[in-house]
Structures are given as C-alpha cells and as structure tokens.
Design a protein around this motif. Sequence first.
Motif, PDB file in Angstrom:
ATOM      1  N   VAL A  82       0.833  -1.209   0.000  1.00 12.19           N
ATOM      2  CA  VAL A  82       0.000   0.000   0.000  1.00 12.19           C
ATOM      3  C   VAL A  82       0.862   1.251   0.000  1.00 12.19           C
ATOM      4  CG1 VAL A  82      -1.625   1.352   1.383  1.00 12.19           C
ATOM      5  CG2 VAL A  82      -2.000  -1.106   1.060  1.00 12.19           C
ATOM      6  N   ARG A  83       1.941   1.247   0.786  1.00  5.74           N
ATOM      7  CA  ARG A  83       2.808   2.432   0.863  1.00  5.74           C
ATOM      8  C   ARG A  83       3.417   2.749  -0.495  1.00  5.74           C
ATOM      9  NH1 ARG A  83       7.310   2.485   5.453  1.00  5.74           N
ATOM     10  NH2 ARG A  83       5.395   2.387   6.665  1.00  5.74           N
ATOM     11  N   GLU A  84       3.826   1.696  -1.237  1.00  7.39           N
ATOM     12  CA  GLU A  84       4.437   1.916  -2.546  1.00  7.39           C
ATOM     13  C   GLU A  84       3.422   2.431  -3.554  1.00  7.39           C
ATOM     14  OE1 GLU A  84       7.130  -0.684  -5.703  1.00  7.39           O
ATOM     15  OE2 GLU A  84       6.995  -1.275  -3.580  1.00  7.39           O
ATOM     16  N   ILE A  85       2.185   1.941  -3.473  1.00  7.45           N
ATOM     17  CA  ILE A  85       1.123   2.461  -4.346  1.00  7.45           C
ATOM     18  C   ILE A  85       0.914   3.943  -4.069  1.00  7.45           C
ATOM     19  CG2 ILE A  85      -1.312   2.303  -4.974  1.00  7.45           C
ATOM     20  CD1 ILE A  85      -1.212  -0.653  -4.194  1.00  7.45           C
ATOM     21  N   GLY A  86       0.936   4.301  -2.789  1.00  2.00           N
ATOM     22  CA  GLY A  86       0.779   5.702  -2.429  1.00  2.00           C
ATOM     23  C   GLY A  86       1.867   6.572  -3.032  1.00  2.00           C
ATOM     24  N   ARG A  87       3.103   6.071  -3.049  1.00  2.00           N
ATOM     25  CA  ARG A  87       4.210   6.819  -3.656  1.00  2.00           C
ATOM     26  C   ARG A  87       3.948   7.063  -5.136  1.00  2.00           C
ATOM     27  NH1 ARG A  87       9.527   3.823  -3.275  1.00  2.00           N
ATOM     28  NH2 ARG A  87      10.210   5.639  -4.486  1.00  2.00           N
ATOM     29  N   ILE A  88       3.457   6.025  -5.818  1.00  2.00           N
ATOM     30  CA  ILE A  88       3.207   6.151  -7.258  1.00  2.00           C
ATOM     31  C   ILE A  88       2.089   7.152  -7.514  1.00  2.00           C
ATOM     32  CG2 ILE A  88       2.350   4.907  -9.292  1.00  2.00           C
ATOM     33  CD1 ILE A  88       3.821   2.440  -8.228  1.00  2.00           C
ATOM     34  N   LEU A  89       0.989   7.032  -6.788  1.00  2.00           N
ATOM     35  CA  LEU A  89      -0.155   7.912  -7.020  1.00  2.00           C
ATOM     36  C   LEU A  89       0.149   9.362  -6.665  1.00  2.00           C
ATOM     37  CD1 LEU A  89      -3.108   5.697  -5.714  1.00  2.00           C
ATOM     38  CD2 LEU A  89      -2.347   6.034  -8.076  1.00  2.00           C
ATOM     39  N   SER A  90       1.087   9.565  -5.731  1.00  2.00           N
ATOM     40  CA  SER A  90       1.402  10.939  -5.324  1.00  2.00           C
ATOM     41  C   SER A  90       2.547  11.546  -6.134  1.00  2.00           C
ATOM     42  CB  SER A  90       1.768  10.967  -3.834  1.00  2.00           C
ATOM     43  OG  SER A  90       2.939  10.196  -3.589  1.00  2.00           O
ATOM     44  N   THR A  91       3.100  10.779  -7.092  1.00  2.00           N
ATOM     45  CA  THR A  91       4.187  11.288  -7.921  1.00  2.00           C
ATOM     46  C   THR A  91       3.596  11.955  -9.164  1.00  2.00           C
ATOM     47  OG1 THR A  91       5.672   9.536  -7.177  1.00  2.00           O
ATOM     48  CG2 THR A  91       6.255  10.668  -9.219  1.00  2.00           C
ATOM     49  N   PRO A  92       3.774  13.265  -9.325  1.00  2.85           N
ATOM     50  CA  PRO A  92       3.136  13.972 -10.444  1.00  2.85           C
ATOM     51  C   PRO A  92       3.809  13.726 -11.796  1.00  2.85           C
ATOM     52  CG  PRO A  92       4.440  15.497  -9.133  1.00  2.85           C
ATOM     53  CD  PRO A  92       4.476  14.187  -8.418  1.00  2.85           C
ATOM     54  N   ASP A  93       5.126  13.449 -11.778  1.00  7.00           N
ATOM     55  CA  ASP A  93       5.851  13.297 -13.035  1.00  7.00           C
ATOM     56  C   ASP A  93       5.575  11.918 -13.646  1.00  7.00           C
ATOM     57  OD1 ASP A  93       7.698  13.757 -15.112  1.00  7.00           O
ATOM     58  OD2 ASP A  93       9.267  12.707 -13.996  1.00  7.00           O
ATOM     59  N   PRO A  94       5.032  11.855 -14.886  1.00  8.82           N
ATOM     60  CA  PRO A  94       4.706  10.564 -15.509  1.00  8.82           C
ATOM     61  C   PRO A  94       5.918   9.646 -15.664  1.00  8.82           C
ATOM     62  CG  PRO A  94       3.671  12.370 -16.706  1.00  8.82           C
ATOM     63  CD  PRO A  94       4.614  12.994 -15.718  1.00  8.82           C
ATOM     64  N   ALA A 146       8.656   9.559 -13.804  1.00  8.95           N
ATOM     65  CA  ALA A 146       9.030   9.057 -12.485  1.00  8.95           C
ATOM     66  C   ALA A 146       8.071   7.958 -12.046  1.00  8.95           C
ATOM     67  CB  ALA A 146       9.040  10.191 -11.466  1.00  8.95           C
ATOM     68  N   ARG A 147       6.774   8.147 -12.336  1.00  9.11           N
ATOM     69  CA  ARG A 147       5.794   7.105 -12.010  1.00  9.11           C
ATOM     70  C   ARG A 147       6.085   5.830 -12.784  1.00  9.11           C
ATOM     71  NH1 ARG A 147       1.718  11.095 -12.563  1.00  9.11           N
ATOM     72  NH2 ARG A 147       1.074  10.117 -14.521  1.00  9.11           N
ATOM     73  N   ALA A 148       6.423   5.986 -14.071  1.00  8.48           N
ATOM     74  CA  ALA A 148       6.709   4.812 -14.900  1.00  8.48           C
ATOM     75  C   ALA A 148       7.910   4.033 -14.372  1.00  8.48           C
ATOM     76  CB  ALA A 148       6.948   5.239 -16.346  1.00  8.48           C
ATOM     77  N   LEU A 149       8.932   4.744 -13.870  1.00 11.65           N
ATOM     78  CA  LEU A 149      10.109   4.079 -13.316  1.00 11.65           C
ATOM     79  C   LEU A 149       9.760   3.287 -12.060  1.00 11.65           C
ATOM     80  CD1 LEU A 149      12.874   6.820 -13.754  1.00 11.65           C
ATOM     81  CD2 LEU A 149      12.687   4.640 -14.979  1.00 11.65           C
ATOM     82  N   LEU A 150       8.897   3.864 -11.209  1.00  8.69           N
ATOM     83  CA  LEU A 150       8.481   3.169  -9.995  1.00  8.69           C
ATOM     84  C   LEU A 150       7.707   1.901 -10.333  1.00  8.69           C
ATOM     85  CD1 LEU A 150       7.356   6.196  -7.775  1.00  8.69           C
ATOM     86  CD2 LEU A 150       9.375   4.759  -7.437  1.00  8.69           C
ATOM     87  N   VAL A 151       6.833   2.009 -11.326  1.00 10.95           N
ATOM     88  CA  VAL A 151       6.051   0.843 -11.749  1.00 10.95           C
ATOM     89  C   VAL A 151       6.970  -0.223 -12.353  1.00 10.95           C
ATOM     90  CG1 VAL A 151       4.267   0.017 -13.330  1.00 10.95           C
ATOM     91  CG2 VAL A 151       3.936   2.167 -12.096  1.00 10.95           C
ATOM     92  N   ALA A 152       7.894   0.210 -13.211  1.00 14.07           N
ATOM     93  CA  ALA A 152       8.814  -0.737 -13.856  1.00 14.07           C
ATOM     94  C   ALA A 152       9.668  -1.462 -12.828  1.00 14.07           C
ATOM     95  CB  ALA A 152       9.699   0.004 -14.858  1.00 14.07           C
ATOM     96  N   GLU A 153      10.076  -0.747 -11.782  1.00 15.00           N
ATOM     97  CA  GLU A 153      10.889  -1.355 -10.731  1.00 15.00           C
ATOM     98  C   GLU A 153      10.118  -2.475 -10.034  1.00 15.00           C
ATOM     99  OE1 GLU A 153      12.840  -0.001  -6.452  1.00 15.00           O
ATOM    100  OE2 GLU A 153      12.438   1.512  -7.984  1.00 15.00           O
ATOM    101  N   HIS A 154       8.839  -2.202  -9.740  1.00 19.44           N
ATOM    102  CA  HIS A 154       8.040  -3.236  -9.085  1.00 19.44           C
ATOM    103  C   HIS A 154       7.778  -4.411 -10.023  1.00 19.44           C
ATOM    104  CE1 HIS A 154       5.192  -5.030  -6.306  1.00 19.44           C
ATOM    105  NE2 HIS A 154       4.386  -5.213  -7.340  1.00 19.44           N
ATOM    106  N   LEU A 155       7.493  -4.135 -11.288  1.00 17.48           N
ATOM    107  CA  LEU A 155       7.235  -5.214 -12.238  1.00 17.48           C
ATOM    108  C   LEU A 155       8.454  -6.110 -12.396  1.00 17.48           C
ATOM    109  CD1 LEU A 155       5.186  -3.370 -15.022  1.00 17.48           C
ATOM    110  CD2 LEU A 155       4.346  -4.903 -13.215  1.00 17.48           C
TER     111      LEU A 155
END
Length: 300
Positions: free
Chosen positions: A65-77, A79-88
């Motif tokens: 949940v904490r990591e999802i919160g980081r992604i949703l609160s990151t405004p830069d697309p 930066a969000r894509a990098l966070l998602v790619a890291e988890h995937l």
Amino acid sequence: MRTGLTIGDFSRITHLSVKMLRRYHEAGLLEPAEVDPSSGYRYYTTAQVPTAQVIHRFRELGMPVREIGRILSTPDPEARALLVAEHLRRVELQLESTRSAVATLRRLLVPTGTPVEVDLRTRPPTRAVAIGATVVRDQVVAWYDEAMTELDATLAAAGLEPSGPHGGLYDDTLFTDGHGHALVYIPVHVPASAGGRVRTVTLPAAELAVTVHHGPHDDIDVTYGVLGTYIAEQAITVSGPVHEIYVVGPRDTPDASAWRTEIGWPVFRTWAGQPSASGAAREADPVGPSEGWPRPSARG
C-alpha cells in the motif's frame, strides 16, 4: 440531495470491498470525495473509479500500500513509470524463482534415477587474489558481488589476467548459525599488489569429491544433497571448507542454462592407504579464520 456514490455502490462498481475501501481511506491512498460529518458516511465520485481500478491491479501484483501511495502521489509521468517498472521487475524475478521451485519439486517428486557423477580429485596449490570476511547469511550474495567487483578492479589495475575460473570457500556456520566466514578468489600466476580488502593467498592442495551443478543456481541445494548422499554412502568423511568453482556463470553469460558450477566437498577417505586433506586457505596476509565449511548460497 447527494449525487455522490455511497461506499456500497462504489464497492460494487470497483470490485473493492467496503473493508478495503475503508482501509485505503485510512492509509490516505483513496480518500472519499466527501465524508458526512454527522453520520461518517463516505461518498465517492465516478471520477475516482479509474484510480480505484489502478489500485486494485497494483494490489493484485502484490504491491505494498505504501508503494502504491508513492506512485499515485508522484506527479511526473516518467518518475511514475520508473516506480512501476521497478516493481514489475521484482514481480518477474519472483515468478522466475517460483517457476524454478516448481521445476525442482517436480524433479524431486519424480526422480529420474540418473546416477550422480562424482570425481575424487586432488586440487593442486593455487595462488590467487582473494577477499574474505565473516558474513551474515542473508547478505552473502550481495557481499559476493561487491567482493568480486573489487577483485576485478585489482586485476585490471595490475594488468593481470586470471589463470583460471574464480571460486569461493564457505563456512558451514553461515547456515548453522546464520553467519560465518566466506572467501572468494580469482586465481593468478603472479602475486598482485594488495590493497583495500584484497590479499594474495595460497589455496593449499585439497582432496575433494567433486560434482558439477548445471544451470541456474536456484536449485543448487539439490546438487549438494546428491553429492552429500554419495559421500555418506561411500563412507567418506567431510572435513574442511566447501569449494565452489564458477566454471561458467552469470559473469560469463546471461544464459542460465549454460552455467556450470563445480562443487568440491573436502574429504578424507576412511579406508587404509588413502591420504586425507582439508581445504582451508593459507594466506600471505590473513583475511580471517576458516573452520568448518558448508553448502553456500548460489553465486557466480
């Protein structure tokens, strides 16, 4: 009249339970559009449906949940894509590990009966550059990677080429006690200038029962089990550190099916006329003790 969706309606639309919606609200992950101050009822809007669906998919992938919160609160697309790619990538690694575990279980449950090939060898004394330390079991692989990088840099600075494949010696207390001594090395023809953690060592001659583990290291414990069984059945007594030699490994090719790891179990033979040997490292500059050595975790 309220136009928002009740928590029950929003639950039906998004397939998120009321309990989960309340939890996400408390965690600040998906806050209702409105909360009635008198009743405490939560109300949502249709505009929040896509966000809820994204959260649902991330949770299905095991994202905290904490990591999802980081992604949703990151405004830069980006930066969000990098966070998602890291988890995937972590999910992909976990899937690979699961597939390997399933394949190993199938082999264990339906054994082929193929006899293990074990050679009894006397490994000659070997000069090498090495790094040794007492290591916590869960940190062995990370320590190994750092140590090998330092050894590579030492050889490059000295203009030296390895005289053989690299290897390691591992203390059995890594597994019995959760920590123990480990030593990794690269053979060289001539001594290298020591610096940092690097030392020039001499690995003494050792009599070993040797078998080869083929393929990825995830199931290297199975090969250790087969080798140990052979040794027990042949009445050969274990003595000294376990040797691993990475004949072909991740440093040589990303193709895991091509990896070959020699496992050398120091022995002395209990019948008359056979010499005994142990495999502790003798060092020009000591890097630590070497006493009782086991099955290490996979590296190479």
